[in-house]
Design an enzyme around this catalytic site. Structure first.
Site, PDB file in Angstrom:
ATOM      1  N   LYS A 136       0.397  13.848  -7.806  1.00  0.00           N
ATOM      2  CA  LYS A 136      -0.123  13.113  -6.638  1.00  0.00           C
ATOM      3  C   LYS A 136      -0.793  14.127  -5.730  1.00  0.00           C
ATOM      4  CE  LYS A 136      -0.252   8.902  -5.071  1.00  0.00           C
ATOM      5  NZ  LYS A 136      -0.156   7.629  -5.808  1.00  0.00           N
TER       6      LYS A 136
ATOM      7  N   ASP B 156      -5.891   6.214  -4.048  1.00  0.00           N
ATOM      8  CA  ASP B 156      -4.643   5.733  -3.433  1.00  0.00           C
ATOM      9  C   ASP B 156      -5.053   5.327  -2.012  1.00  0.00           C
ATOM     10  OD1 ASP B 156      -1.541   5.676  -4.000  1.00  0.00           O
ATOM     11  OD2 ASP B 156      -1.700   6.401  -1.963  1.00  0.00           O
TER      12      ASP B 156
HETATM   13  P1  NDP Z   1      -5.824   0.989   0.680  1.00  0.00           P
HETATM   14  O1  NDP Z   1      -6.100   2.121   1.583  1.00  0.00           O
HETATM   15  O2  NDP Z   1      -6.935   0.409  -0.120  1.00  0.00           O
HETATM   16  O3  NDP Z   1      -5.133  -0.221   1.463  1.00  0.00           O
HETATM   17  C1  NDP Z   1      -3.989  -0.079   2.225  1.00  0.00           C
HETATM   18  C2  NDP Z   1      -3.877  -1.341   3.053  1.00  0.00           C
HETATM   19  O4  NDP Z   1      -2.632  -1.376   3.720  1.00  0.00           O
HETATM   20  C3  NDP Z   1      -4.949  -1.441   4.125  1.00  0.00           C
HETATM   21  O5  NDP Z   1      -5.429  -2.759   4.169  1.00  0.00           O
HETATM   22  C4  NDP Z   1      -4.207  -1.086   5.417  1.00  0.00           C
HETATM   23  O6  NDP Z   1      -4.736  -1.697   6.563  1.00  0.00           O
HETATM   24  C5  NDP Z   1      -2.865  -1.684   5.095  1.00  0.00           C
HETATM   25  N1  NDP Z   1      -1.741  -1.166   5.873  1.00  0.00           N
HETATM   26  C6  NDP Z   1      -1.373   0.124   6.071  1.00  0.00           C
HETATM   27  N2  NDP Z   1      -0.256   0.158   6.806  1.00  0.00           N
HETATM   28  C7  NDP Z   1       0.089  -1.115   7.066  1.00  0.00           C
HETATM   29  C8  NDP Z   1       1.152  -1.736   7.760  1.00  0.00           C
HETATM   30  N3  NDP Z   1       2.099  -1.009   8.346  1.00  0.00           N
HETATM   31  N4  NDP Z   1       1.210  -3.098   7.789  1.00  0.00           N
HETATM   32  C9  NDP Z   1       0.260  -3.833   7.184  1.00  0.00           C
HETATM   33  N5  NDP Z   1      -0.769  -3.315   6.516  1.00  0.00           N
HETATM   34  C10 NDP Z   1      -0.860  -1.973   6.467  1.00  0.00           C
HETATM   35  O7  NDP Z   1      -4.650   1.486  -0.284  1.00  0.00           O
HETATM   36  P2  NDP Z   1      -4.206   0.896  -1.691  1.00  0.00           P
HETATM   37  O8  NDP Z   1      -4.347  -0.575  -1.701  1.00  0.00           O
HETATM   38  O9  NDP Z   1      -4.845   1.703  -2.749  1.00  0.00           O
HETATM   39  O10 NDP Z   1      -2.654   1.293  -1.710  1.00  0.00           O
HETATM   40  C11 NDP Z   1      -1.644   0.461  -1.143  1.00  0.00           C
HETATM   41  C12 NDP Z   1      -0.301   0.827  -1.728  1.00  0.00           C
HETATM   42  O11 NDP Z   1      -0.334   0.654  -3.152  1.00  0.00           O
HETATM   43  C13 NDP Z   1       0.136   2.292  -1.523  1.00  0.00           C
HETATM   44  O12 NDP Z   1       1.545   2.341  -1.435  1.00  0.00           O
HETATM   45  C14 NDP Z   1      -0.316   2.963  -2.814  1.00  0.00           C
HETATM   46  O13 NDP Z   1       0.416   4.155  -3.062  1.00  0.00           O
HETATM   47  C15 NDP Z   1       0.020   1.867  -3.806  1.00  0.00           C
HETATM   48  N6  NDP Z   1      -0.675   1.909  -5.096  1.00  0.00           N
HETATM   49  C16 NDP Z   1      -2.029   2.008  -5.181  1.00  0.00           C
HETATM   50  C17 NDP Z   1      -2.656   1.995  -6.414  1.00  0.00           C
HETATM   51  C18 NDP Z   1      -4.134   2.012  -6.561  1.00  0.00           C
HETATM   52  O14 NDP Z   1      -4.590   1.913  -7.691  1.00  0.00           O
HETATM   53  N7  NDP Z   1      -4.928   2.109  -5.516  1.00  0.00           N
HETATM   54  C19 NDP Z   1      -1.866   1.940  -7.650  1.00  0.00           C
HETATM   55  C20 NDP Z   1      -0.451   1.766  -7.454  1.00  0.00           C
HETATM   56  C21 NDP Z   1       0.109   1.775  -6.211  1.00  0.00           C
HETATM   57  P3  NDP Z   1      -6.201  -1.303   7.131  1.00  0.00           P
HETATM   58  O15 NDP Z   1      -7.167  -1.835   6.123  1.00  0.00           O
HETATM   59  O16 NDP Z   1      -6.276  -2.032   8.409  1.00  0.00           O
HETATM   60  O17 NDP Z   1      -6.189   0.181   7.234  1.00  0.00           O
HETATM   61  O1  2IT Z   2       0.249   5.053  -7.245  1.00  0.00           O
HETATM   62  C1  2IT Z   2      -0.535   4.944  -8.209  1.00  0.00           C
HETATM   63  O2  2IT Z   2      -0.152   4.635  -9.338  1.00  0.00           O
HETATM   64  C2  2IT Z   2      -1.965   5.187  -7.959  1.00  0.00           C
HETATM   65  N1  2IT Z   2      -2.355   5.428  -6.821  1.00  0.00           N
HETATM   66  C3  2IT Z   2      -2.939   5.151  -9.105  1.00  0.00           C
HETATM   67  C4  2IT Z   2      -2.937   6.462  -9.836  1.00  0.00           C
HETATM   68  C5  2IT Z   2      -3.988   6.628 -10.895  1.00  0.00           C
HETATM   69  O3  2IT Z   2      -4.041   7.747 -11.413  1.00  0.00           O
HETATM   70  O4  2IT Z   2      -4.729   5.703 -11.212  1.00  0.00           O
END
Ligand code: NDP
Ligand code: 2IT
Length: 447
Positions: A127, A167
């Site tokens: 990460k 992420d």
């Molecule tokens: P993004 O940055 O695309 O989105 C995060 C979202 O969460 C945004 O809409 C943000 O709001 C919102 N947010 C942050 N804090 C809060 C809160 N306290 N309450 C409500 N909403 C909140 O990130 P991702 O969607 O990529 O990641 C989200 C989660 O999923 C993380 O934990 C990440 O580690 C996990 N994840 C991501 C993967 C991926 O492929 N991207 C894969 C697996 C897990 P705003 O838009 O207003 O900033």
């Molecule tokens: O938490 C996760 O699994 C991710 N942010 C995606 C990682 C990746 O290598 O696609």
């Protein structure tokens, strides 16, 4: 946890990493749940597997200087944690958020090791990230930041060494700038990052993979554990970023109604279902806030406190924002409201107390490392396509994703039943993921 070997390891981590609460939380949960497996396998202790498993192979910290549009110099702190390479090259996203610190990097890298094992693909755990805040920055500022970040990171990564991806705060735009800089520095075109644009080696289906995969997993879990599906269910989704938006879209496609959706500005509620095209347009295309959604969709209500969304009555909860967004009080609200499933799209969105309460009350629980594995799984597909110089169709990717998410659920479910009871999916996911990593570490000797 009563196993002396595990207790000593946890005490040691607690002493060494006492200022790392998120890392300690993740380590405690895993050690506690793999206990029955460790009891059956004394060779793990003789070979010192678990003490090696909780120590990252490498944690890199570096300076990221960049210049804003007014010519002012800023310095951020960048990280890459290369946690475990037993089963494949380090693989995991890059988080850009002001809260990023060693504890958050290490908990994410540790979880990623087990998640990547669950995908069934040969990927180790890694990460990265930076305490940089992308909010409000211009495209040029983002580009200068990403170029500076990669100017140091490039020497630590590689298509067969460590493959970063997106992420929180890192999406297609950031990956594009980072890829461009890597290519320039190395004079080499390889699949060193995933989540790339489709015109330069990205996999179709990667953007939607985590959210879609979460719903495939949830649907299978509902079918097996609750004899129902997402069809006709009321769903609430936190976070309207990459994971949340596509989870909401797939939940709707599978017949559910998404009645509430949140971001940092608050949450919107609409009994007949949120207009997901509008939400996506505001969040994805315009990088805006849901408060803007509320000013356009007159049939919804808006609450400026996103945390209060957990009180909304619904059947299925999909937390897709960030760690520890659900605490014990929220979990009590789920039980009171008759929630039947909680499926974690974000990494570690439930505190330990919340998770335990949910499981004890027989709500079907999909733990993050299994339920959100679809994103990194399709990243793995992207790596394969890059190596083969091929591009699969959306149908091929989506079919593989669905089949593999269902298969992860079944593996976790069988493991939970074998060692405890079917609701203990946390144990099921941790033991299932750990087995393969442990076997590889044993086979490779002390390293
Ligand atoms: P993004 O940055 O695309 O989105 C995060 C979202 O969460 C945004 O809409 C943000 O709001 C919102 N947010 C942050 N804090 C809060 C809160 N306290 N309450 C409500 N909403 C909140 O990130 P991702 O969607 O990529 O990641 C989200 C989660 O999923 C993380 O934990 C990440 O580690 C996990 N994840 C991501 C993967 C991926 O492929 N991207 C894969 C697996 C897990 P705003 O838009 O207003 O900033
Ligand atoms: O938490 C996760 O699994 C991710 N942010 C995606 C990682 C990746 O290598 O696609």
């Amino acid at each position: 946890m009563t196993n002396e070997y595990l207790l000593n390891i946890y005490e040691n981590v607690k002493q060494k990493d006492k200022n790392e609460p998120e890392f300690l939380q993740a380590v405690y949960e895993v050690l506690n749940s793999i206990e029955p497996y460790v009891n059956e396998h004394p060779e793990l202790e003789s070979a010192g597997v678990i003490e090696r498993f909780v120590e990252p192979e490498r944690l890199i910290t570096f300076r990221v200087p960049w210049v804003d549009d007014n010519g002012k110099v800023h310095v951020n702190r960048g990280y890459r944690v290369q946690f475990n390479s037993a089963i494949g090259p380090y693989k995991g996203g890059i988080r850009l958020h002001p809260s990023v610190n060693p504890s958050i990097m290490k908990f994410l890298g540790f979880e990623q090791t087990l998640k990547n094992s669950l995908t069934g693909l040969p990927m180790g755990g890694g990460k990265g990230g930076c305490d940089f805040d992308p909010r409000g920055k211009s495209d040029l500022e983002i580009m200068r930041f990403c170029q500076s970040f990669m100017t140091e990171l490039f020497r630590h990564i590689g298509a067969d060494t460590d493959v970063p991806a997106g992420d929180i705060g890192t999406g297609a735009r950031e990956i594009g700038y980072m890829f461009g800089q890597y290519k320039r520095l190395k004079n080499e075109w390889t699949g060193v990052l995933t989540g790339k644009g489709l015109s330069y080696g990205g996999s179709i289906g990667r953007t939607s993979a985590t959210g879609f995969g979460l719903c495939y997993f949830t649907n299978k879990m509902l079918e097996v554990m609750k004899n129902t599906t997402l069809e006709g269910k009321k769903v609430i989704v936190s976070g309207s970023g990459n994971v949340g938006i596509y989870a909401a879209i797939k939940a709707k496609e599978l017949g559910a109604t998404v009645v509430a959706l949140s971001d940092i500005s608050g949450y919107v509620y609409k009994e007949s279902g949120i207009d997901l095209d509008l939400a996506r347009e505001i969040k994805e295309a315009k990088r805006g806030l849901l408060s803007e959604y509320a000013s356009i969709d007159k049939d919804c209500t808006f609450n400026p406190n996103p945390k209060l969304m957990w009180q909304v009555k619904c059947d299925v909860v999909l937390p897709c924002a960030t760690q520890n967004e659900i605490d014990l009080e929220d979990a009590k609200a789920f039980v009171k409201n008759g929630v039947i499933a909680v499926a974690e799209g974000a990494n570690m969105p439930c505190t330990l107390e919340a998770t335990n309460y949910i499981i004890e009350n027989k709500i079907a629980f999909a733990p993050a490392k299994a339920a959100n594995a679809g994103g990194v799984m399709v990243s793995g597909f992207e790596m394969s396509q890059n190596s083969m110089r091929l591009a699969w169709t959306f149908e091929e990717v989506d079919e593989k994703l669905k089949a593999q998410m269902e298969s992860i659920f079944m593996e976790v479910h069988e493991c939970a039943k074998h060692y405890d009871n079917m609701y203990n999916t946390v144990l099921g996911a941790n033991i299932s993921g750990f087995k393969k990593v442990a076997a590889a570490m044993l086979a490779q000797g002390v390293c």
